[in-house]
Design an enzyme around this catalytic site. Structure first.
Site, PDB file in Angstrom:
ATOM      1  N   HIS A 131      -2.287  19.587   2.874  1.00  0.00           N
ATOM      2  CA  HIS A 131      -2.894  18.890   3.803  1.00  0.00           C
ATOM      3  C   HIS A 131      -4.366  18.898   3.544  1.00  0.00           C
ATOM      4  O   HIS A 131      -5.046  19.987   3.040  1.00  0.00           O
ATOM      5  CB  HIS A 131      -2.395  19.397   5.126  1.00  0.00           C
ATOM      6  CG  HIS A 131      -3.157  18.550   6.442  1.00  0.00           C
ATOM      7  ND1 HIS A 131      -4.287  18.576   7.045  1.00  0.00           N
ATOM      8  CD2 HIS A 131      -2.342  17.817   7.174  1.00  0.00           C
ATOM      9  CE1 HIS A 131      -4.491  17.727   7.971  1.00  0.00           C
ATOM     10  NE2 HIS A 131      -3.176  17.225   8.189  1.00  0.00           N
ATOM     11  N   ASP A 208      -0.798  28.335   5.047  1.00  0.00           N
ATOM     12  CA  ASP A 208      -1.014  27.433   6.040  1.00  0.00           C
ATOM     13  C   ASP A 208       0.286  27.194   6.781  1.00  0.00           C
ATOM     14  O   ASP A 208       1.244  26.534   6.089  1.00  0.00           O
ATOM     15  CB  ASP A 208      -1.691  25.842   5.397  1.00  0.00           C
ATOM     16  CG  ASP A 208      -1.564  24.871   6.361  1.00  0.00           C
ATOM     17  OD1 ASP A 208      -1.073  24.982   7.713  1.00  0.00           O
ATOM     18  OD2 ASP A 208      -1.960  23.625   6.152  1.00  0.00           O
ATOM     19  N   GLN A 211       3.154  23.703   9.635  1.00  0.00           N
ATOM     20  CA  GLN A 211       4.383  22.780   9.836  1.00  0.00           C
ATOM     21  C   GLN A 211       5.769  23.619   9.746  1.00  0.00           C
ATOM     22  O   GLN A 211       6.652  23.319   9.509  1.00  0.00           O
ATOM     23  CB  GLN A 211       4.519  21.762   8.594  1.00  0.00           C
ATOM     24  CG  GLN A 211       3.654  20.709   8.661  1.00  0.00           C
ATOM     25  CD  GLN A 211       3.673  19.770   9.792  1.00  0.00           C
ATOM     26  OE1 GLN A 211       4.856  19.647  10.428  1.00  0.00           O
ATOM     27  NE2 GLN A 211       3.005  19.008  10.248  1.00  0.00           N
ATOM     28  N   LYS A 234       1.618  21.765  17.496  1.00  0.00           N
ATOM     29  CA  LYS A 234       2.706  21.486  16.625  1.00  0.00           C
ATOM     30  C   LYS A 234       3.834  22.399  17.204  1.00  0.00           C
ATOM     31  O   LYS A 234       4.980  22.481  16.476  1.00  0.00           O
ATOM     32  CB  LYS A 234       2.308  21.751  15.144  1.00  0.00           C
ATOM     33  CG  LYS A 234       1.427  20.695  14.806  1.00  0.00           C
ATOM     34  CD  LYS A 234       1.228  20.604  13.200  1.00  0.00           C
ATOM     35  CE  LYS A 234      -0.202  19.911  12.633  1.00  0.00           C
ATOM     36  NZ  LYS A 234      -0.056  18.361  12.855  1.00  0.00           N
ATOM     37  N   CYS A 372      -2.563  12.744   5.649  1.00  0.00           N
ATOM     38  CA  CYS A 372      -3.690  13.555   5.143  1.00  0.00           C
ATOM     39  C   CYS A 372      -3.146  14.409   4.081  1.00  0.00           C
ATOM     40  O   CYS A 372      -3.356  15.591   4.007  1.00  0.00           O
ATOM     41  CB  CYS A 372      -4.048  14.447   6.455  1.00  0.00           C
ATOM     42  SG  CYS A 372      -4.535  13.516   7.893  1.00  0.00           S
TER      43      CYS A 372
HETATM   44  N1  PLP Z   1      -1.749  21.783   7.676  1.00  0.00           N
HETATM   45  C1  PLP Z   1      -0.592  21.149   7.652  1.00  0.00           C
HETATM   46  C2  PLP Z   1       0.429  21.314   6.784  1.00  0.00           C
HETATM   47  C3  PLP Z   1      -0.707  20.190   8.658  1.00  0.00           C
HETATM   48  O1  PLP Z   1       0.511  19.245   8.525  1.00  0.00           O
HETATM   49  C4  PLP Z   1      -1.684  19.926   9.607  1.00  0.00           C
HETATM   50  C5  PLP Z   1      -1.763  18.782  10.710  1.00  0.00           C
HETATM   51  O2  PLP Z   1      -0.830  17.796  10.485  1.00  0.00           O
HETATM   52  C6  PLP Z   1      -2.923  20.869   9.424  1.00  0.00           C
HETATM   53  C7  PLP Z   1      -2.961  21.431   8.617  1.00  0.00           C
HETATM   54  C8  PLP Z   1      -3.985  20.442  10.346  1.00  0.00           C
HETATM   55  O3  PLP Z   1      -3.612  20.940  11.638  1.00  0.00           O
HETATM   56  P1  PLP Z   1      -4.518  20.514  12.892  1.00  0.00           P
HETATM   57  O4  PLP Z   1      -5.327  19.184  12.768  1.00  0.00           O
HETATM   58  O5  PLP Z   1      -3.933  20.870  14.123  1.00  0.00           O
HETATM   59  O6  PLP Z   1      -5.800  21.580  12.737  1.00  0.00           O
END
Ligand code: PLP
Length: 427
Positions: A131, A208, A211, A234, A372
Site C-alpha cells: 500500500h 503492515d 489488512q 479496519k 492505493c
Molecule cells: N496498509 C494497508 C495494507 C492498507 O490496506 C491500508 C489502508 O487501506 C493502509 C496501510 C493504510 O491504513 P490507514 O489509512 O488506516 O492508515
C-alpha cells in the site's frame, strides 16, 4: 441465514449483521451488501456505545489531572493499551504505541527508527504489493538519508517471488517492510518465515498488518517481527486510532518524532528530557475515546473468535471465487494459495469505476480503482480493479447480490457472455 448453495463449498458460520446498526439501512432503496471492508469496516453497536459512554460518563484528559475523572479516563486508556497488547500477544504493554492508524505508525518508524540510523547505500526492502502507506514514508526517508529501496517482485498469481526475495537480502539490507495481507489481492504473505530470513542478515522487520488483524489471529512474538502496525477502523473500531507494536529493545533507543505535551520528562530551554516509550511517541492529547472504543472492538472480535471469523470468511471467499469464475468475462486478479477475504476482479468491457457505480445503484458497495497500490497495478498492466472485500457480517446473500449486479452491468454494457478465461493473470 447462510446456507450452502453448491456442493463442495464450506458453510459460512456467522450471522452477525444484526449487531451492526448501519447494515439495516437501505441504500438506493435496496438492501445494503457492504463489501468494502478493506477500505473500512462497519461498527457494531458495542463499539458505538463504548465511544458514546466514554463521553457520557468518563470524559477528561489523561495523565494530567489530579481529579477523579482524569484518573478514571487514564485507567480506561491504559486498559485499552493492555487490551491491544493481549490482542497482538506483545510481551509488554509499553510495546504498544497508540497512533492515528497504520499510516502514522509506519511514518513513526520511518522517522524515529529509520532517519537517525540509515545512511547512503543502506537498503530498505519492500514489495511490489505494498500500500502507498508502506512505500511513501520510506521514499521520504531515503531522500533524507541516501538509503535506497529494493523491491520484491510479485508473481502472476499474486504471490511474492520468494526466490527473488532471497536474492535481494544482503548485508546492506537494514529493514524489511512488508504487508501481512495485500489490500488489493488478498495475498497472505509468509511474514514469520520472511522475518526469520531478514533477521539472519541483521535487518529489522516491520509488518503492515492493516489488512490482517480483522481476519486472523496475530501473534507478534510468533511472527518475531520488530514492528507491527494496524488501524482500528479496519477492525470494527473507530477511525483516527490505531497502534504500533515495537519491540521494547528498539523503542527504548528511538528518539521522539513529534514534540509536545505528555511525551517529556522535564522541559527547560537549555535541556529537555523525554518520557520512556510509549509516552515518548504520543505527543499531545491522544484519541482517548478512540482507544477505548478500539478496545471494545477487540473485545467484540475476540468474543466472536478469530478462528471462527477466519473460517467464515474463507467459506465466503471460496463461494465468491467460484461464483465470479463462473461468470463469462470476469477475471480474478490475485489467485494466491493463501488469501484473506478479498476478491479483486475485472469485467471485460466495463471500466472498474463504471462497474462500481452500477453495483452501487443495486445496493452493492465495493471499491474500484488502484486501491492505493499503484505499483502493483502497473505490474499487472491495469489501471485498477473492482474489489469486493469481506467482513465478519457478510453472508452468501451479499455475494449473490454482487453476482446479480455484475450480470446486470454486463447486460447494460452489452458484454454479457464475454469469453475471457479466468486465469488469474490480469493483463
Ligand atoms: N496498509 C494497508 C495494507 C492498507 O490496506 C491500508 C489502508 O487501506 C493502509 C496501510 C493504510 O491504513 P490507514 O489509512 O488506516 O492508515
Amino acid at each position: 441465514m447462510n446456507a450452502p448453495r453448491e456442493p463442495g463449498v464450506q458453510t459460512p458460520i456467522l450471522d452477525l449483521a444484526a449487531d451492526f446498526p448501519i447494515l439495516s439501512r437501505p441504500v438506493h432503496g435496496r438492501r445494503l451488501a457492504y463489501l468494502d471492508n478493506g477500505a473500512t469496516t462497519q461498527k457494531p453497536a458495542a463499539v458505538i456505545e463504548a465511544e458514546a459512554r466514554f463521553y457520557r460518563e468518563s470524559n477528561a484528559n489523561i495523565h494530567r489531572g489530579v481529579h477523579w475523572l482524569s484518573q478514571h479516563a487514564t485507567e480506561l486508556y491504559d486498559g485499552a493499551r493492555a487490551t491491544v497488547q493481549r490482542f497482538l500477544n506483545a510481551a509488554r504493554a509499553d510495546e504498544i504505541v497508540f497512533t492515528r492508524g497504520t499510516t502514522e505508525a509506519i511514518n513513526l518508524v520511518a522517522q524515529s527508527w529509520g532517519r537517525p540510523r540509515l545512511a547512503a547505500g543502506d537498503e530498505i526492502l519492500l514489495s511490489t504489493m505494498e500500500h502507498h502507506s508502506n512505500i511513501v514514508p520510506w521514499q521520504l526517508v531515503c531522500e533524507q538519508t541516501g538509503a535506497v529501496l529494493k523491491v520484491i517482485p510479485v508473481q502472476d498469481n499474486g504471490e511474492l517471488d520468494m526466490a527473488a526475495f532471497e536474492g535481494l537480502l544482503g548485508e546492506r539490507t537494514r529493514l524489511l517492510a512488508i504487508t501481512h495481507v495485500s489490500n488489493a489481492l488478498g495475498t497472505v504473505n509468509p511474514v514469520a518465515e520472511m522475518t526469520r530470513r531478514a533477521h539472519a542478515v541483521g535487518a529489522v522487520v516491520l509488518v503492515d498488518g492493516a489488512q490482517a488483524v480483522a481476519h486472523q489471529a496475530v501473534d507478534v512474538q510468533a511472527i518475531g517481527c520488530d514492528f507491527y502496525a494496524f488501524s482500528g477502523h479496519k477492525l470494527y473500531g473507530p477511525t483516527g486510532i490505531g497502534a504500533l507494536y515495537g519491540r521494547a529493545e528498539l523503542l527504548r533507543h528511538m528518539p521522539p518524532w513529534q514534540g509536545g505535551g505528555d511525551m517529556i520528562r522535564t522541559v527547560a530551554f537549555d535541556n529537555t528530557t523525554f518520557a520512556p516509550p510509549p509516552q515518548r511517541f504520543e505527543a499531545g492529547t491522544p484519541n482517548i475515546a478512540g482507544a477505548i472504543a478500539l478496545a471494545a472492538a477487540i473485545d467484540y472480535v475476540q468474543a466472536v473468535g478469530l478462528a471462527r471469523i477466519h473460517a467464515h470468511e474463507q467459506a465466503l471467499l471460496d463461494y465468491g471465487t467460484r461464483a465470479l469464475q463462473d461468470i463469462p468475462g470476469v477475471r480474478l486478479v490475485g489467485t494466491a494459495q493463501d488469501r484473506a477475504g478479498i476478491l479483486s476482479f475485472l469485467v471485460d468491457g466495463i471500466h472498474p469505476h463504471d462497474l462500481g457505480t452500477i453495483l452501487d445503484a443495486e445496493g452493492v458497495a465495493i471499491r474500484a480503482g488502484h486501491h492505493c497500490a499503484m505499483p502493483l497495478m502497473t505490474r499487472f498492466g491495469i489501471p485498477g480493479t473492482a474489489r469486493a472485500s469481506l467482513g465478519l457480517y457478510n453472508g452468501l446473500a451479499d455475494l449473490d447480490a454482487l453476482v446479480a449486479a455484475i450480470h446486470k452491468a454486463q447486460a447494460l454494457f452489452g458484454t454479457r457472455g464475454g469469453t475471457a478465461p479466468c486465469t488469474g493473470r490480469a493483463a
